[in-house]
Design a protein around this motif. Structure first.
Motif, PDB file in Angstrom:
ATOM      1  N   ARG A 165       0.827  -1.217   0.000  1.00  0.00           N
ATOM      2  CA  ARG A 165       0.000   0.000   0.000  1.00  0.00           C
ATOM      3  C   ARG A 165       0.859   1.264   0.000  1.00  0.00           C
ATOM      4  NH1 ARG A 165      -3.377  -2.626   4.039  1.00  0.00           N
ATOM      5  NH2 ARG A 165      -5.417  -3.169   3.191  1.00  0.00           N
ATOM      6  N   THR A 166       1.772   1.340   0.931  1.00  0.00           N
ATOM      7  CA  THR A 166       2.478   2.601   1.161  1.00  0.00           C
ATOM      8  C   THR A 166       3.902   2.632   0.602  1.00  0.00           C
ATOM      9  OG1 THR A 166       3.425   1.906   3.282  1.00  0.00           O
ATOM     10  CG2 THR A 166       1.191   2.870   3.311  1.00  0.00           C
ATOM     11  N   GLY A 167       4.459   1.471   0.306  1.00  0.00           N
ATOM     12  CA  GLY A 167       5.855   1.431  -0.130  1.00  0.00           C
ATOM     13  C   GLY A 167       6.845   1.435   1.020  1.00  0.00           C
ATOM     14  N   ARG A 168       6.359   1.386   2.265  1.00  0.00           N
ATOM     15  CA  ARG A 168       7.263   1.339   3.420  1.00  0.00           C
ATOM     16  C   ARG A 168       8.184   0.146   3.285  1.00  0.00           C
ATOM     17  NH1 ARG A 168       8.322  -1.017   8.275  1.00  0.00           N
ATOM     18  NH2 ARG A 168       8.616   0.294  10.109  1.00  0.00           N
ATOM     19  N   LYS A 169       9.485   0.336   3.526  1.00  0.00           N
ATOM     20  CA  LYS A 169      10.490  -0.700   3.311  1.00  0.00           C
ATOM     21  C   LYS A 169      11.098  -1.149   4.641  1.00  0.00           C
ATOM     22  CE  LYS A 169      14.799  -1.382   0.680  1.00  0.00           C
ATOM     23  NZ  LYS A 169      15.742  -1.415   1.830  1.00  0.00           N
ATOM     24  N   HIS A 170      11.000  -2.449   4.892  1.00  0.00           N
ATOM     25  CA  HIS A 170      11.648  -3.016   6.075  1.00  0.00           C
ATOM     26  C   HIS A 170      13.159  -3.088   5.868  1.00  0.00           C
ATOM     27  CE1 HIS A 170       8.334  -4.296   8.649  1.00  0.00           C
ATOM     28  NE2 HIS A 170       7.700  -4.786   7.606  1.00  0.00           N
ATOM     29  N   ASP A 171      13.893  -3.129   6.962  1.00  0.00           N
ATOM     30  CA  ASP A 171      15.337  -3.336   6.936  1.00  0.00           C
ATOM     31  C   ASP A 171      15.575  -4.844   6.956  1.00  0.00           C
ATOM     32  OD1 ASP A 171      18.072  -3.624   7.478  1.00  0.00           O
ATOM     33  OD2 ASP A 171      18.147  -1.796   8.688  1.00  0.00           O
ATOM     34  N   MET A 172      15.741  -5.430   5.777  1.00  0.00           N
ATOM     35  CA  MET A 172      15.851  -6.879   5.674  1.00  0.00           C
ATOM     36  C   MET A 172      17.054  -7.417   6.447  1.00  0.00           C
ATOM     37  SD  MET A 172      16.332  -9.334   2.317  1.00  0.00           S
ATOM     38  CE  MET A 172      14.751  -8.933   1.607  1.00  0.00           C
ATOM     39  N   ALA A 173      18.186  -6.764   6.299  1.00  0.00           N
ATOM     40  CA  ALA A 173      19.397  -7.266   6.953  1.00  0.00           C
ATOM     41  C   ALA A 173      19.251  -7.255   8.472  1.00  0.00           C
ATOM     42  CB  ALA A 173      20.603  -6.432   6.533  1.00  0.00           C
ATOM     43  N   ALA A 174      18.728  -6.162   9.016  1.00  0.00           N
ATOM     44  CA  ALA A 174      18.607  -6.044  10.472  1.00  0.00           C
ATOM     45  C   ALA A 174      17.595  -7.034  11.033  1.00  0.00           C
ATOM     46  CB  ALA A 174      18.219  -4.618  10.847  1.00  0.00           C
ATOM     47  N   LEU A 175      16.436  -7.153  10.383  1.00  0.00           N
ATOM     48  CA  LEU A 175      15.413  -8.063  10.891  1.00  0.00           C
ATOM     49  C   LEU A 175      15.843  -9.517  10.751  1.00  0.00           C
ATOM     50  CD1 LEU A 175      12.040  -6.455   9.729  1.00  0.00           C
ATOM     51  CD2 LEU A 175      12.985  -6.543  12.040  1.00  0.00           C
ATOM     52  N   LEU A 222      20.017 -11.423  -0.678  1.00  0.00           N
ATOM     53  CA  LEU A 222      19.571 -12.581   0.093  1.00  0.00           C
ATOM     54  C   LEU A 222      20.747 -13.365   0.657  1.00  0.00           C
ATOM     55  CD1 LEU A 222      16.689 -13.909  -2.186  1.00  0.00           C
ATOM     56  CD2 LEU A 222      16.452 -12.654  -0.040  1.00  0.00           C
ATOM     57  N   ALA A 223      21.773 -13.558  -0.147  1.00  0.00           N
ATOM     58  CA  ALA A 223      22.930 -14.318   0.326  1.00  0.00           C
ATOM     59  C   ALA A 223      23.654 -13.567   1.437  1.00  0.00           C
ATOM     60  CB  ALA A 223      23.888 -14.599  -0.833  1.00  0.00           C
ATOM     61  N   GLY A 224      23.795 -12.262   1.265  1.00  0.00           N
ATOM     62  CA  GLY A 224      24.508 -11.468   2.250  1.00  0.00           C
ATOM     63  C   GLY A 224      23.837 -11.435   3.598  1.00  0.00           C
ATOM     64  N   CYS A 225      22.511 -11.376   3.611  1.00  0.00           N
ATOM     65  CA  CYS A 225      21.805 -11.316   4.903  1.00  0.00           C
ATOM     66  C   CYS A 225      21.387 -12.700   5.382  1.00  0.00           C
ATOM     67  CB  CYS A 225      20.612 -10.372   4.837  1.00  0.00           C
ATOM     68  SG  CYS A 225      19.201 -10.996   3.920  1.00  0.00           S
ATOM     69  N   GLN A 226      21.650 -13.726   4.572  1.00  0.00           N
ATOM     70  CA  GLN A 226      21.368 -15.115   4.943  1.00  0.00           C
ATOM     71  C   GLN A 226      19.892 -15.367   5.264  1.00  0.00           C
ATOM     72  OE1 GLN A 226      23.486 -18.175   5.156  1.00  0.00           O
ATOM     73  NE2 GLN A 226      24.111 -16.798   3.511  1.00  0.00           N
ATOM     74  N   ALA A 227      19.023 -14.848   4.398  1.00  0.00           N
ATOM     75  CA  ALA A 227      17.603 -15.156   4.530  1.00  0.00           C
ATOM     76  C   ALA A 227      17.403 -16.665   4.376  1.00  0.00           C
ATOM     77  CB  ALA A 227      16.806 -14.417   3.460  1.00  0.00           C
ATOM     78  N   GLY A 228      16.428 -17.204   5.098  1.00  0.00           N
ATOM     79  CA  GLY A 228      16.153 -18.637   4.997  1.00  0.00           C
ATOM     80  C   GLY A 228      15.475 -18.992   3.691  1.00  0.00           C
ATOM     81  N   PHE A 229      14.397 -18.240   3.409  1.00  0.00           N
ATOM     82  CA  PHE A 229      13.625 -18.440   2.185  1.00  0.00           C
ATOM     83  C   PHE A 229      13.190 -17.070   1.671  1.00  0.00           C
ATOM     84  CE2 PHE A 229      13.102 -22.201   4.764  1.00  0.00           C
ATOM     85  CZ  PHE A 229      13.118 -23.267   3.869  1.00  0.00           C
ATOM     86  N   ALA A 230      12.927 -17.000   0.377  1.00  0.00           N
ATOM     87  CA  ALA A 230      12.330 -15.796  -0.197  1.00  0.00           C
ATOM     88  C   ALA A 230      11.458 -16.213  -1.370  1.00  0.00           C
ATOM     89  CB  ALA A 230      13.399 -14.797  -0.645  1.00  0.00           C
ATOM     90  N   VAL A 231      10.437 -15.420  -1.607  1.00  0.00           N
ATOM     91  CA  VAL A 231       9.517 -15.687  -2.713  1.00  0.00           C
ATOM     92  C   VAL A 231       9.219 -14.369  -3.412  1.00  0.00           C
ATOM     93  CG1 VAL A 231       8.473 -17.686  -1.566  1.00  0.00           C
ATOM     94  CG2 VAL A 231       7.497 -15.406  -1.211  1.00  0.00           C
ATOM     95  N   GLY A 232       8.682 -14.456  -4.600  1.00  0.00           N
ATOM     96  CA  GLY A 232       8.313 -13.232  -5.302  1.00  0.00           C
ATOM     97  C   GLY A 232       7.592 -13.548  -6.594  1.00  0.00           C
ATOM     98  N   CYS A 233       7.039 -12.508  -7.215  1.00  0.00           N
ATOM     99  CA  CYS A 233       6.359 -12.664  -8.491  1.00  0.00           C
ATOM    100  C   CYS A 233       7.173 -11.985  -9.584  1.00  0.00           C
ATOM    101  CB  CYS A 233       4.947 -12.087  -8.430  1.00  0.00           C
ATOM    102  SG  CYS A 233       4.870 -10.370  -7.899  1.00  0.00           S
ATOM    103  N   THR A 234       6.838 -12.273 -10.842  1.00  0.00           N
ATOM    104  CA  THR A 234       7.620 -11.739 -11.953  1.00  0.00           C
ATOM    105  C   THR A 234       6.802 -10.863 -12.887  1.00  0.00           C
ATOM    106  OG1 THR A 234       7.219 -13.690 -13.356  1.00  0.00           O
ATOM    107  CG2 THR A 234       9.138 -13.751 -11.898  1.00  0.00           C
TER     108      THR A 234
END
Length: 408
Positions: A171-181, A207-219
């Motif tokens: 809705r708003t475009g607010r961006k989380h801090d992926m690395a910190a979270l 994704l590799a740098g922050c070592q996320a477990g999983f990620a998904v997305g659309c194209t």
């Protein structure tokens, strides 16, 4: 340096239209029709079923996944394309929950999937459905806990098994801090699952740098793969060979054409395949990724910020009745700008009727997406002029603009 004049020439954009809705559906790459025709006429038409081998259809989900991996900071051979985003959300969260259960002890006792109120509703629905499947009578005590976006970090406790967050608020475009979270989630024994629907092709992702477990997305949004284009899933290398697929589809089997009666998961991210690859849709997506091969994500982000800042400046100067709903700080914002207006739906319909394409999100959000691959600063200023005309002269205040379409 990315040549944005060159990338703009790669898209079909109707004359007189300013397209600011690539965050919902990207425009048609000019090469896509010919690419799809080649697949239909030569591969499907001439090869028929032998196309699975002769044209390499079965390998394309992995090959396309590797092309997307570059845009989201993922390791090679750890992104798989196919199915829909909702299915990939379900797979990722289910696999993350299963990882915790497999650890045993305190990890297995964790009951909470944590998300936030800015998440896309479908993600929450899939988590709800997973919980109902796993805990139909409620005896396990599984819970989807939804908190305010700014409260996510404080709620990463030892009760939480999985953190399921969309990086950029739709809705708003607010961006989380992926690395910190992600770092805090790891420190608390939580598996991090990220939805990149409004990130892939919009902001740099690591994704590799922050070592996320999983990620998904659309194209079909910023990546311009077309309506109904396949989704993608990323699995961290540490989990790739142990993640349990909740949807154990035939093509995720270790040996699909052995036709074994029982399921054996395939190697790595291949096990996250479910259904038959969408060959025609993959052809269109491949054509779109040819344009992305001409870009650098840092260049894209810098131009995106420039366009968004210009739009905010122009609209606020011209339309004081519109309230900025997006974060003012560019570092906390994705590649979209949203404004609130009490008659936002009608106002957006009036703007669209005058050739500026954005969209509306309930209850009062007028949403505009900025894709540097085809949006120019000159178009941003022109769009602001048209919005000013609509708002200052109340051109939205007619019955025709207040009738809700099925898709807003």
């Amino acid at each position: 340096m990315t040549d944005f004049n060159a990338t703009k020439e790669m898209f079909h954009l109707p004359e007189g239209m300013i397209y600011l809705d690539g965050n919902s559906l990207g425009p048609l790459p000019k090469a896509a029709p010919a690419k799809m025709a080649e697949v239909m006429e030569k591969e499907w038409g001439d090869y028929l079923i032998t196309g699975w081998n002769k044209a390499g259809w079965m390998a394309r989900p992995t090959a396309i996944g590797n092309r997307i991996a570059r845009l989201i900071g993922a390791e090679e051979n750890h992104v798989m394309v196919g199915d829909t985003l909702s299915i990939k959300v379900y797979q990722a969260v289910a696999a993350a929950m299963s990882l915790q259960h497999a650890k045993g002890g305190a990890a297995a006792a964790r009951k909470v999937i944590l998300s936030d109120s800015g998440n896309f509703p479908s993600d929450l629905y899939m988590a709800e459905g997973l919980i109902k499947t796993l805990d139909r009578d409620g005896t396990l005590g599984l819970e989807l806990r939804v908190v305010a976006p700014e409260e996510v970090a404080d709620n990463l406790t030892d009760e939480v098994a999985v953190m399921m967050i969309t990086e950029v608020d739709y809705r708003t475009g607010r961006k989380h801090d992926m690395a910190a979270l992600t770092a805090k989630a790891h420190a608390n024994g939580i598996v991090a699952v990220w939805d990149l629907a409004h990130s892939a092709g919009a902001v740099p992702v690591d994704l590799a740098g922050c070592q996320a477990g999983f990620a998904v997305g659309c194209t079909y949004k910023y990546l311009n793969g077309g309506p109904g284009a396949p989704a993608f899933i990323y699995v961290n290398p540490a989990h790739a060979d142990v993640a349990e697929p909740a949807l154990s589809g035939w093509l995720g089997h270790d040996a699909p054409f052995a036709f074994e009666q029982n399921y054996r998961a395939g190697p790595g991210v291949e096990r996250m395949r479910v259904g038959t690859p969408p060959v025609l849709a993959n052809a269109a997506l491949a054509a779109a990724l040819d344009v992305w091969d001409m870009t650098d994500m840092q260049d894209v982000r810098a131009r995106s910020i420039e366009l968004c800042e210009l739009f905010i400046k122009e609209v606020e100067a011209r339309c004081p009745m519109l309230e900025l709903a997006s974060p003012r700080d560019a570092d906390q914002r994705g590649s979209q700008v949203s404004f609130r207006f009490h008659e936002g739906y009608a106002a957006m319909q009036a703007v669209i009727a005058r050739g500026v394409i954005g969209d509306f999100r309930a209850p009062d959000i007028m949403r505009f997406g900025f894709t540097p691959l085809y949006v120019t600063p000159e178009e941003v200023v022109k769009a602001a002029e048209i919005i000013e005309d609509v708002m200052v002269n109340a051109l939205w205040d007619t019955p025709e603009y207040k009738v809700r379409n099925r898709v807003t």
